[in-house]
Design an enzyme around this catalytic site. Structure first.
Site, PDB file in Angstrom:
ATOM      1  N   ARG A  49       0.848  -1.196   0.000  1.00 64.41           N
ATOM      2  CA  ARG A  49       0.000   0.000   0.000  1.00 64.41           C
ATOM      3  C   ARG A  49       0.881   1.242   0.000  1.00 64.41           C
ATOM      4  NH1 ARG A  49      -1.585   1.740   4.596  1.00 64.41           N
ATOM      5  NH2 ARG A  49      -2.342  -0.229   5.418  1.00 64.41           N
ATOM      6  N   TYR A 101     -17.094  15.892 -14.914  1.00 63.30           N
ATOM      7  CA  TYR A 101     -17.450  14.475 -14.962  1.00 63.30           C
ATOM      8  C   TYR A 101     -18.481  14.184 -13.851  1.00 63.30           C
ATOM      9  CZ  TYR A 101     -16.851   9.454 -14.607  1.00 63.30           C
ATOM     10  OH  TYR A 101     -17.075   8.115 -14.554  1.00 63.30           O
ATOM     11  N   ASP A 173      -8.210  18.098 -14.453  1.00 67.04           N
ATOM     12  CA  ASP A 173      -8.510  16.746 -14.906  1.00 67.04           C
ATOM     13  C   ASP A 173      -8.136  16.696 -16.387  1.00 67.04           C
ATOM     14  OD1 ASP A 173      -9.731  14.470 -16.000  1.00 67.04           O
ATOM     15  OD2 ASP A 173     -11.380  14.500 -14.559  1.00 67.04           O
ATOM     16  N   LYS A 198      -9.142   5.519 -19.404  1.00 69.55           N
ATOM     17  CA  LYS A 198      -9.527   5.997 -20.738  1.00 69.55           C
ATOM     18  C   LYS A 198      -8.333   5.912 -21.695  1.00 69.55           C
ATOM     19  CE  LYS A 198     -13.188   6.793 -18.324  1.00 69.55           C
ATOM     20  NZ  LYS A 198     -13.555   8.076 -17.752  1.00 69.55           N
TER      21      LYS A 198
END
Ligand SMILES: *Cc1c(COP(=O)(O)O)cnc(C)c1O
Length: 398
Positions: A49, A101, A173, A198
């Site tokens: 992590r 978004y 973004d 994407k």
């Protein structure tokens, strides 16, 4: 390796081969924990992590490509965005693009609000609205450009200047452009965010998020938050994103060239009321976009008469996948009102121009002529009569 063009740097970076074996692919370190030889001098990695070599290779790659100093890989674009919002504290205020978004709208509107973090949605293309929305407790200006789904263009440099003058951070973004077309850190942004699901990964086979910064303080705080929140990207998925990155330049350029051809076809079609594509010289943001980006990208939106027209078109088109998401090798047709922006109340959607006739197309790697032929045959199933209210208004006048 910063002297080479991005096209070359996608393939040749510090992780182009494994230092131990020479393998020309980053090894997938599928380990949760790491043996510590000496507790006085623990190794670089202790628990995945906090740090994993495969994830780190991807984090270095995105930092380099965005001209940043530190990169981060998260379990999804929303994990990257949500974790970054945790840089804020109770009582802070955010000024944010009104057509963000849908998932970003949801976290800011329905979640952060409960923790006392306030927001104002503004039309970021209008600098005056941005300036007047800034309050004494504003800490962040959040940009999405081109915006989703209407491809509106925000001047990154101007907003970042406004942010600096008001002691605010600027987040961008950059999902629609990727570093291949737009590098917001060079324009003054503090943090760039991606849904790597994407274009960056590009093959509809992984959900991932990335962030990159050149701001030392943001880097340290976000490292702490990434480890605290724990929404990290797994080793295997990190490897898939690294593989996708290698072909980003050629995929995006080919898709963008096809997008322009298709956008021009749609703009001439009598059943299409409007086409939104920043590659059109008539697009209101064309000059700003051309200044800050190397291309218009592969996403466009277009407006049909109504929901019934959308139903007929999507029912009869054969090539594109009809789905949420974008930025894949296959073209994806999606219906924002029912898909990406379904979490936005209808009233908010209408205010933002996300009407029932709006469709978004992410152009893939098919031959664009085949896609145009597909559109032509599908359009035949639509009611061919124009909307009554539009009679007498020339297309140019609109
Ligand atoms: C898809 C998307 C996101 C969210 O990313 P996920 O990987 O789906 O969590 C954020 N911003 C934009 C612009 C997107 O298209």
């Amino acid at each position: 390796m910063t002297d080479y063009s991005l096209q070359t740097r996608l393939l040749h970076n510090d992780h182009k081969f494994d230092k131990q074996t020479g393998a020309v692919s980053v090894p997938i370190q599928q380990a949760s924990t790491f043996h510590q030889i000496d507790f006085d001098e623990p190794g670089k990695y202790d628990y995945s992590r906090s740090g994993n070599p495969t994830r780190e290779a991807l984090e270095d790659a995105i930092a380099g490509l965005e001209n940043g100093t530190k990169g981060f890989a998260f379990a999804s674009g929303m994990a990257a965005i949500s974790t970054s919002f945790m840089l804020l504290s109770q009582g802070d205020h955010v000024v944010i693009s009104e057509d963000v978004y849908g998932g970003t709208f949801r976290i800011i509107h329905d979640v952060l609000h409960r923790f006392g973090i306030d927001h104002t949605f503004v039309d970021m293309t209008d600098l005056h609205s941005v300036a007047t929305a800034i309050r004494p407790n504003t800490k962040l200006l959040y940009i999405e450009t081109p915006s989703n789904p209407l491809l509106k263009i925000t001047d990154i440099q101007a907003v970042a200047k406004l942010a600096k003058a008001n002691d605010c951070l600027t987040f961008v973004d950059n999902t629609f452009m990727t570093p291949a077309l737009q590098q917001p850190l060079d324009l003054g942004a503090d943090l760039v965010l991606h849904s790597a699901t994407k274009f960056i990964a590009g093959h509809s086979d992984v959900v991932a998020g990335l962030a990159a910064t050149n701001n030392q303080e943001v880097a340290e705080k976000l490292s702490f938050l990434q480890n605290s929140f724990g929404s990290i990207l797994g080793a295997h998925d990190s490897w898939l994103v690294l593989r996708g990155l290698k072909t980003l330049h050629c995929r995006l350029n080919q898709s963008a060239a096809s997008a322009l051809t298709i956008a021009e076809f749609l703009a001439k079609h009598p059943l299409v009321e409007e086409v939104y594509y920043p590659g059109f010289t008539a697009h209101p943001g064309y000059f700003t976009h051309t200044y800050q980006s190397k291309g218009a990208g592969a996403v466009l939106s277009f407006r049909l008469k109504d929901e019934e027209a959308v139903r007929q078109l999507t029912k009869h088109m054969e090539i594109p996948v009809y789905a949420v998401s974008l930025g894949a090798v296959e073209s994806i047709l999606s219906y924002p009102a029912r898909m990406s922006h379904a979490s936005m109340p209808p009233e908010e959607r209408r205010k933002r121009g996300i009407t029932d006739g709006l469709l978004r197309l992410s152009v893939g790697l098919e031959n664009p002529e085949d896609l145009i032929e597909d559109f032509k045959q599908a359009f035949q199933y639509l009611d061919q009569r124009p909307k009554v209210a539009d009679w007498g208004i020339s297309r140019e006048a609109k």
